[in-house]
Design an enzyme around this catalytic site. Structure first.
Site, mmCIF file in Angstrom:
data_model
loop_
_atom_site.group_PDB
_atom_site.id
_atom_site.type_symbol
_atom_site.label_atom_id
_atom_site.label_comp_id
_atom_site.label_asym_id
_atom_site.label_seq_id
_atom_site.Cartn_x
_atom_site.Cartn_y
_atom_site.Cartn_z
ATOM 1 N N SER A 56 13.777 10.509 1.123
ATOM 2 C CA SER A 56 13.938 11.944 0.884
ATOM 3 C C SER A 56 14.247 12.637 2.207
ATOM 4 O O SER A 56 14.009 12.071 3.290
ATOM 5 C CB SER A 56 12.612 12.484 0.326
ATOM 6 O OG SER A 56 12.596 13.888 0.306
ATOM 7 N N TYR A 93 3.263 13.435 0.597
ATOM 8 C CA TYR A 93 4.610 13.032 0.136
ATOM 9 C C TYR A 93 5.468 12.616 1.338
ATOM 10 O O TYR A 93 6.160 11.595 1.289
ATOM 11 C CB TYR A 93 5.231 14.202 -0.630
ATOM 12 C CG TYR A 93 6.606 13.954 -1.212
ATOM 13 C CD1 TYR A 93 6.782 13.086 -2.282
ATOM 14 C CD2 TYR A 93 7.728 14.613 -0.701
ATOM 15 C CE1 TYR A 93 8.054 12.877 -2.834
ATOM 16 C CE2 TYR A 93 8.995 14.409 -1.238
ATOM 17 C CZ TYR A 93 9.143 13.548 -2.305
ATOM 18 O OH TYR A 93 10.399 13.343 -2.841
ATOM 19 N N ASN A 133 5.211 0.746 -15.213
ATOM 20 C CA ASN A 133 4.628 1.569 -14.160
ATOM 21 C C ASN A 133 4.806 0.755 -12.883
ATOM 22 O O ASN A 133 4.176 -0.296 -12.706
ATOM 23 C CB ASN A 133 3.146 1.827 -14.459
ATOM 24 C CG ASN A 133 2.442 2.524 -13.305
ATOM 25 O OD1 ASN A 133 3.046 2.814 -12.266
ATOM 26 N ND2 ASN A 133 1.162 2.796 -13.481
ATOM 27 N N GLY A 185 12.589 4.250 -12.644
ATOM 28 C CA GLY A 185 12.647 5.716 -12.605
ATOM 29 C C GLY A 185 13.997 6.175 -13.141
ATOM 30 O O GLY A 185 14.489 7.247 -12.778
ATOM 31 N N ARG A 208 15.245 9.830 -16.052
ATOM 32 C CA ARG A 208 15.496 11.264 -15.897
ATOM 33 C C ARG A 208 16.023 11.551 -14.504
ATOM 34 O O ARG A 208 15.990 10.691 -13.619
ATOM 35 C CB ARG A 208 14.181 12.044 -16.093
ATOM 36 C CG ARG A 208 13.672 11.974 -17.505
ATOM 37 C CD ARG A 208 12.359 12.692 -17.648
ATOM 38 N NE ARG A 208 11.270 11.913 -17.111
ATOM 39 C CZ ARG A 208 10.060 11.821 -17.668
ATOM 40 N NH1 ARG A 208 9.804 12.479 -18.770
ATOM 41 N NH2 ARG A 208 9.118 11.102 -17.118
ATOM 42 N N LYS A 246 7.308 9.075 2.114
ATOM 43 C CA LYS A 246 8.771 8.949 2.210
ATOM 44 C C LYS A 246 9.210 8.474 3.594
ATOM 45 O O LYS A 246 10.218 7.778 3.707
ATOM 46 C CB LYS A 246 9.434 10.268 1.820
ATOM 47 C CG LYS A 246 9.277 10.622 0.328
ATOM 48 C CD LYS A 246 9.846 9.544 -0.587
ATOM 49 C CE LYS A 246 9.923 9.993 -2.047
ATOM 50 N NZ LYS A 246 10.451 8.948 -2.935
ATOM 51 N N ALA A 288 4.413 11.509 4.245
ATOM 52 C CA ALA A 288 3.894 10.235 4.769
ATOM 53 C C ALA A 288 4.476 9.074 3.966
ATOM 54 O O ALA A 288 4.891 8.048 4.521
ATOM 55 C CB ALA A 288 2.368 10.228 4.697
HETATM 56 N N1 LIG Z 1 14.772 16.199 -6.646
HETATM 57 C C1 LIG Z 1 14.899 16.255 -5.326
HETATM 58 O O1 LIG Z 1 15.315 17.273 -4.759
HETATM 59 C C2 LIG Z 1 14.556 15.059 -4.487
HETATM 60 C C3 LIG Z 1 14.712 15.169 -3.108
HETATM 61 C C4 LIG Z 1 14.421 14.082 -2.302
HETATM 62 C C5 LIG Z 1 13.988 12.908 -2.868
HETATM 63 N N2 LIG Z 1 13.821 12.811 -4.211
HETATM 64 C C6 LIG Z 1 13.377 11.522 -4.747
HETATM 65 O O2 LIG Z 1 14.316 11.107 -5.709
HETATM 66 C C7 LIG Z 1 13.668 10.247 -6.668
HETATM 67 C C8 LIG Z 1 13.958 10.753 -8.070
HETATM 68 O O3 LIG Z 1 13.295 12.003 -8.259
HETATM 69 P P1 LIG Z 1 13.793 13.111 -9.299
HETATM 70 O O4 LIG Z 1 13.934 14.364 -8.548
HETATM 71 O O5 LIG Z 1 14.934 12.587 -10.108
HETATM 72 O O6 LIG Z 1 12.468 13.264 -10.172
HETATM 73 P P2 LIG Z 1 12.215 13.099 -11.768
HETATM 74 O O7 LIG Z 1 10.796 13.399 -11.990
HETATM 75 O O8 LIG Z 1 13.255 13.848 -12.519
HETATM 76 O O9 LIG Z 1 12.472 11.531 -11.997
HETATM 77 C C9 LIG Z 1 11.576 10.583 -11.495
HETATM 78 C C10 LIG Z 1 11.342 9.540 -12.593
HETATM 79 O O10 LIG Z 1 10.477 8.530 -12.027
HETATM 80 C C11 LIG Z 1 9.538 8.165 -13.029
HETATM 81 N N3 LIG Z 1 8.380 7.581 -12.368
HETATM 82 C C12 LIG Z 1 7.513 8.197 -11.525
HETATM 83 N N4 LIG Z 1 6.591 7.322 -11.120
HETATM 84 C C13 LIG Z 1 6.887 6.129 -11.699
HETATM 85 C C14 LIG Z 1 6.287 4.845 -11.660
HETATM 86 N N5 LIG Z 1 5.180 4.590 -10.953
HETATM 87 N N6 LIG Z 1 6.861 3.855 -12.373
HETATM 88 C C15 LIG Z 1 7.981 4.085 -13.097
HETATM 89 N N7 LIG Z 1 8.580 5.275 -13.185
HETATM 90 C C16 LIG Z 1 8.024 6.277 -12.489
HETATM 91 C C17 LIG Z 1 9.251 9.436 -13.797
HETATM 92 O O11 LIG Z 1 8.723 9.163 -15.085
HETATM 93 C C18 LIG Z 1 10.648 10.088 -13.841
HETATM 94 O O12 LIG Z 1 11.369 9.718 -14.995
HETATM 95 C C19 LIG Z 1 12.178 10.266 -6.271
HETATM 96 O O13 LIG Z 1 11.905 9.161 -5.438
HETATM 97 C C20 LIG Z 1 12.045 11.527 -5.459
HETATM 98 O O14 LIG Z 1 10.959 11.477 -4.589
HETATM 99 C C21 LIG Z 1 14.097 13.862 -5.036
#
Ligand SMILES: NC(=O)c1ccc[n+]([C@@H]2O[C@H](COP(=O)([O-])OP(=O)(O)OC[C@H]3O[C@@H](n4cnc5c(N)ncnc54)[C@H](O)[C@@H]3O)[C@@H](O)[C@H]2O)c1
Length: 275
Positions: free
Chosen positions: A161, A174, A82, A16, A19, A178, A176
């Site tokens: 999260s 979601y 993936n 991941g 981005r 996290k 459940a």
């Molecule tokens: N943004 C927030 O406020 C926030 C808050 C709490 C937790 N999170 C967690 O932080 C992490 C990052 O999220 P983000 O906000 O940067 O989101 P984002 O969508 O910007 O980045 C997530 C990345 O994960 C990739 N991805 C998703 N499923 C995948 C898979 N099965 N295999 C490989 N890559 C996969 C996507 O292509 C993407 O590039 C996540 O676990 C999210 O749940 C985010």
């Protein structure tokens, strides 16, 4: 010894990593001297996610990120995976073994979200969101272990999260997942406690990534602009400041280096979650 230590010669996988928060983790570890593999999915197994499509373009984004960071003298390559696909995950680790011969730190920074009340949620949506966040944490951790053991120890950092600390309306699937990430992390940490491999989780609060661009679309009230909706979210945070990807990346770097910390979930949420 300086802390966090320099990571020259260490190999770090960020799944991941294309981005959002994951991209900041990639850059932060690379600036510490690590060789970083930024892995991401071009296509997911389902369109129940905040990109509302199976085609999420993560590998293409990871290639763009890796090229930009290499142009700045950092050691970053992109890989496609993936995380919820067992065979794809095994191919990823075979590639890391062939290309780098070792692995020291694994960051599971991927995740998907989706908004629905429980009454309107289908079983498919429930399973896709739970699986989209949890299956890969299991598969990446499991298949990383032989390489981490061979390195004599290492660190796994999973992304939970604020939604792994408290419930949110329209996010039951979601939440459940996290909450599940924290349970998985605590259990694996105990399994591995004698091996030198530490397992921890990080719990971000509110970071304006693609995930939150989607959530704003869902949460905006009639007559409210997206920016007004975003400012309304600020009131949920005791510090009254949103977190940045860099804030979270620094906690991940800490967990990668903290030798006596295992089985923990650390919040980076401005004080939203409290015991
Ligand atoms: N943004 C927030 O406020 C926030 C808050 C709490 C937790 N999170 C967690 O932080 C992490 C990052 O999220 P983000 O906000 O940067 O989101 P984002 O969508 O910007 O980045 C997530 C990345 O994960 C990739 N991805 C998703 N499923 C995948 C898979 N099965 N295999 C490989 N890559 C996969 C996507 O292509 C993407 O590039 C996540 O676990 C999210 O749940 C985010």
């Amino acid at each position: 010894m300086a802390f966090p230590e320099r990571l020259d010669g260490r190999v770090v996988l960020v799944v991941g990593g294309a981005r959002g928060i994951g991209a900041a983790v990639v850059e932060t570890f690379a600036r510490q001297g690590a060789t970083v593999v930024a892995a991401d999915a071009e296509r997911l197994s389902s369109d129940v996610n905040h990109y509302s499509s199976r085609q999420v373009g993560g590998h293409t984004a990871a290639q763009t990120l890796a090229t930009a960071l290499r142009d700045n003298g950092l050691d970053v390559t992109a890989a496609e995976v993936n995380a919820a696909d067992d065979e794809a995950v095994q191919r990823l680790f075979n590639g890391i073994e062939a290309d780098h011969g070792r692995l020291d730190t694994v960051v599971n920074a991927f995740g998907v979200t989706h908004v629905s009340t429980v009454e309107n949620m289908t079983l498919t949506q429930f399973r896709d969101v739970v699986g989209g966040n949890l299956d890969g944490v299991f598969l990446i951790s499991k298949h990383a272990l032989p390489l981490l053991r061979r390195a004599g120890g290492g660190a796994i950092i999973n992304f939970s999260s604020i939604s792994g600390r408290t419930g949110f309306a329209k996010e039951a699937h979601y939440c459940a997942a996290k909450f599940g990430v924290i349970g998985f992390t605590a259990s694996l940490a105990r399994e591995l406690a004698g091996t030198g491999i530490r397992v921890n989780a990080v719990c971000p609060g509110i970071v304006r990534s693609n995930m939150w661009e989607y959530l704003l679309t869902e949460f905006v009230r009639p007559g409210e602009t997206r920016e007004q909706c975003w400012e309304r979210m600020r009131a949920l945070i005791p510090q009254q400041e949103f977190q940045t990807p860099q804030d979270v990346a620094e906690a991940v770097l800490y967990l990668a280096s903290a030798r006596r910390v295992t089985g923990q979930a650390i919040s980076v949420d401005g004080g939203m979650a409290q015991p």
